[in-house]
Design an enzyme around this catalytic site. Structure first.
Site, short mmCIF file in Angstrom:
data_model
loop_
_atom_site.label_atom_id
_atom_site.label_comp_id
_atom_site.label_asym_id
_atom_site.label_seq_id
_atom_site.Cartn_x
_atom_site.Cartn_y
_atom_site.Cartn_z
N HIS A 244 35.77 21.31 42.11
CA HIS A 244 34.51 20.62 42.36
C HIS A 244 34.63 19.65 43.54
O HIS A 244 33.70 19.53 44.35
CB HIS A 244 34.07 19.88 41.09
CG HIS A 244 33.45 20.76 40.07
ND1 HIS A 244 32.18 21.31 40.22
CD2 HIS A 244 33.91 21.22 38.88
CE1 HIS A 244 31.89 22.05 39.17
NE2 HIS A 244 32.92 22.02 38.33
N LEU A 246 36.60 19.93 46.08
CA LEU A 246 36.73 20.67 47.34
C LEU A 246 35.40 21.24 47.82
O LEU A 246 35.22 21.54 49.01
CB LEU A 246 37.75 21.80 47.20
CG LEU A 246 39.22 21.39 47.10
CD1 LEU A 246 40.08 22.61 46.86
CD2 LEU A 246 39.66 20.69 48.39
N ARG A 247 34.48 21.43 46.90
CA ARG A 247 33.23 22.08 47.26
C ARG A 247 32.42 21.23 48.27
O ARG A 247 31.86 21.76 49.24
CB ARG A 247 32.40 22.31 46.00
CG ARG A 247 31.04 22.94 46.23
CD ARG A 247 31.16 24.34 46.80
NE ARG A 247 31.49 25.30 45.78
CZ ARG A 247 31.68 26.59 46.02
NH1 ARG A 247 31.60 27.05 47.26
NH2 ARG A 247 31.99 27.41 45.05
N ALA A 355 40.65 48.20 41.73
CA ALA A 355 40.99 49.63 41.75
C ALA A 355 40.37 50.32 42.97
O ALA A 355 41.01 51.17 43.63
CB ALA A 355 40.52 50.29 40.46
N ARG A 399 50.41 37.60 43.66
CA ARG A 399 50.14 38.71 44.56
C ARG A 399 51.36 39.62 44.61
O ARG A 399 52.47 39.14 44.78
CB ARG A 399 49.82 38.21 45.97
CG ARG A 399 48.50 37.44 46.09
CD ARG A 399 48.30 37.00 47.52
NE ARG A 399 46.99 36.42 47.74
CZ ARG A 399 46.72 35.13 47.61
NH1 ARG A 399 47.70 34.29 47.26
NH2 ARG A 399 45.50 34.67 47.82
N GLY A 410 41.94 39.18 49.08
CA GLY A 410 42.09 38.78 47.68
C GLY A 410 42.59 37.35 47.55
O GLY A 410 43.32 36.85 48.39
N THR A 411 42.16 36.68 46.45
CA THR A 411 42.60 35.31 46.18
C THR A 411 43.66 35.25 45.10
O THR A 411 44.24 34.18 44.86
CB THR A 411 41.40 34.46 45.73
OG1 THR A 411 40.88 34.97 44.49
CG2 THR A 411 40.31 34.44 46.79
N GLY A 412 43.91 36.35 44.41
CA GLY A 412 44.90 36.33 43.33
C GLY A 412 44.35 35.78 42.03
O GLY A 412 45.12 35.46 41.11
N GLY A 414 41.27 37.24 40.52
CA GLY A 414 40.37 38.20 39.88
C GLY A 414 40.84 38.63 38.51
O GLY A 414 40.10 38.57 37.53
#
Length: 455
Positions: A244, A246-247, A355, A399, A410-412, A414
């Site tokens: 929050h 950082l937003r 996938a 990752r 990707g952020t790792g 998901g």
């Protein structure tokens, strides 16, 4: 000594060991004294029975000049005694049968008519001496009576192996009871610790009220779990607060970048800044999503699975076409389960999009009802994941290949979000390599209500 008190396991084992040792020692000492073949005082009831025979012999002896046992027995008729032995002061013996060594030993051991003795020998009872006066001369009478049955106790005493076997049979239940009392609480603790290791931090720790080492161990485990639970809650709260915080600066950065672009026009540097801001925005969005999943407190609702799957599959089909890949899935299920639709949609969408990213040509979905569980499988034909890393796929920020994730954006988070959402529904998610290559994600959701409190 520290920890040595009456309720400690060490004290109990010590006392149990010495108790069993003293019990066996007492048996070794006492059993021989209970041997009926030992010389003992003739009981009153037995003495009266034997005295009856002696009185008969005394009356018969009054009418004869010489004491003649065969003549007396012929006149007396049948008696309840098997054998009779009469000994005078010169150790001359008259008897109905030849005295054996046991009779002779009994005569030597028992020679006081004022205190008759008895001894068991094989299947007979020896009793005596009884005094008989005849013509101023004293005689000692010994009687032998047949016993009805051979004593099992005598058979036991005559065979050391039988004594050892009996001792083992007697001590075995006591040993099993002690072993059960020691193992039962430790097995219960082992099961509780296994559930804790599987992530069930709300597991009730048994045997908390015991005052021995098991109770201390249970209390320590409970304290450890409470500390771990508090740390996880604080970690989740910290993650949410940071996201929050950082937003707001991120929003200002986006605004500043737009203003600069408007004043100076596009440039490679601004494009790079915009790209990094977008990645940071995606990361913060995923962090906030993970936080919302972890702290989701709204009640669930019955909702058709088809309504959750249909928009996800439409978007995934469009994305597969854009990437030049194929997406296969069966007809939509007709089941309805109790769920949080948004959470479940995110839990299915994240592994499905992964996938599609890493598949070579196609992704296949399959679902089925397995007993009281709905099972969803997402299978791709990509390179797969090293076996030792399969369990780590669901950790936040993990990752398999940093370079590959940099390319795909990707952020790792998901699969971590999917894991939290599936756990919130009381289900499980797992990853398996698919032969000859590819990755298979398996989601299992209970059809009955079994939700988890993760907040």
């Amino acid at each position: 000594m520290n920890g040595l008190h009456l309720h400690s396991l060490t004290t109990r084992l010590f006392l149990w060991f010495w108790g069993m040792l003293l019990l066996m020692l007492a048996a070794v000492i006492i059993l021989p004294t209970l041997d009926p073949r030992n010389l003992s005082t003739l009981p009153e009831s037995e003495q009266q029975q034997q005295q009856f025979v002696v009185d008969i012999l005394s009356r018969l002896a009054e009418h004869s000049l010489e004491l003649n046992l065969p003549a007396m027995l012929q006149e007396a008729g049948p008696l309840s005694i098997k054998d009779i032995y009469i000994r005078d002061n010169e150790n001359t013996i008259q008897s109905t049968s030849k005295p054996d060594k046991e009779i002779m030993r009994f005569m030597l051991d028992s020679d006081d008519p004022t205190s008759p003795k008895m001894r068991h020998n094989d299947s007979r009872l020896l009793a005596g001496p009884f005094a008989l006066e005849h013509r101023g001369k004293t005689y000692f009478i010994y009687l032998s009576r047949q016993l009805e049955s051979h004593s099992l106790f005598l058979a036991l005493l005559d065979h050391p192996i039988r004594i050892l076997t009996t001792a083992m049979l007697v001590s075995t239940p006591l040993c099993l009871l002690m072993a059960w009392r020691l193992s039962r609480p430790t097995l219960a603790l082992q099961k509780a610790v296994s559930r804790i290791a599987a992530g069930e931090l709300n597991t009730v720790i048994p045997h908390m009220q015991r005052r021995d080492e098991v109770g201390s161990l249970a209390a320590s485990i409970n304290h450890m779990v409470e500390t771990l639970r508090s740390m996880i809650i604080e970690q989740k709260r910290l993650l949410s607060d940071i996201s929050h915080e950082l937003r707001s600066p991120l929003t200002r950065m986006q605004l500043a970048q737009s203003l600069i672009r408007r004043k100076q026009g596009p440039s490679p540097e601004l494009e790079r800044i915009a790209h990094d801001i977008a990645k940071l925005d995606t990361l913060i969005g995923d962090l906030l999503t993970l936080s919302r999943v972890q702290q989701h407190n709204e009640p669930p609702q019955y909702y058709p699975l088809a309504d959750v799957l249909e928009p996800i599959l439409e978007d995934a089909g469009f994305e597969a076409g854009e990437r030049g890949k194929q997406l296969f899935y069966p007809s939509l299920p007709s089941l309805s389960i109790e769920m949080w639709p948004d959470l479940l949609a995110r839990a299915i969408e994240n592994p499905l999009r992964n996938a599609l990213k890493y598949a070579d040509q196609q992704v296949t979905l399959a679902w089925r009802k397995d007993d009281r569980v709905w099972v969803l499988e997402i299978v791709d034909d990509g390179p797969g994941v090293p076996s030792e890393l399969l369990d780590k796929l669901f950790f936040p920020f993990f990752r398999v290949d940093n370079a590959r994730n940099a390319q795909t954006g990707g952020t790792g988070l998901g699969l971590a979000i999917a894991t939290e959402a599936i756990a919130r529904h009381g289900g499980t998610i797992s990853a398996h390599n698919q032969a000859p290559h590819g990755l298979r994600i398996v989601i299992r959701l209970p059809l009955s209500r079994r939700f988890s409190s993760l907040a």
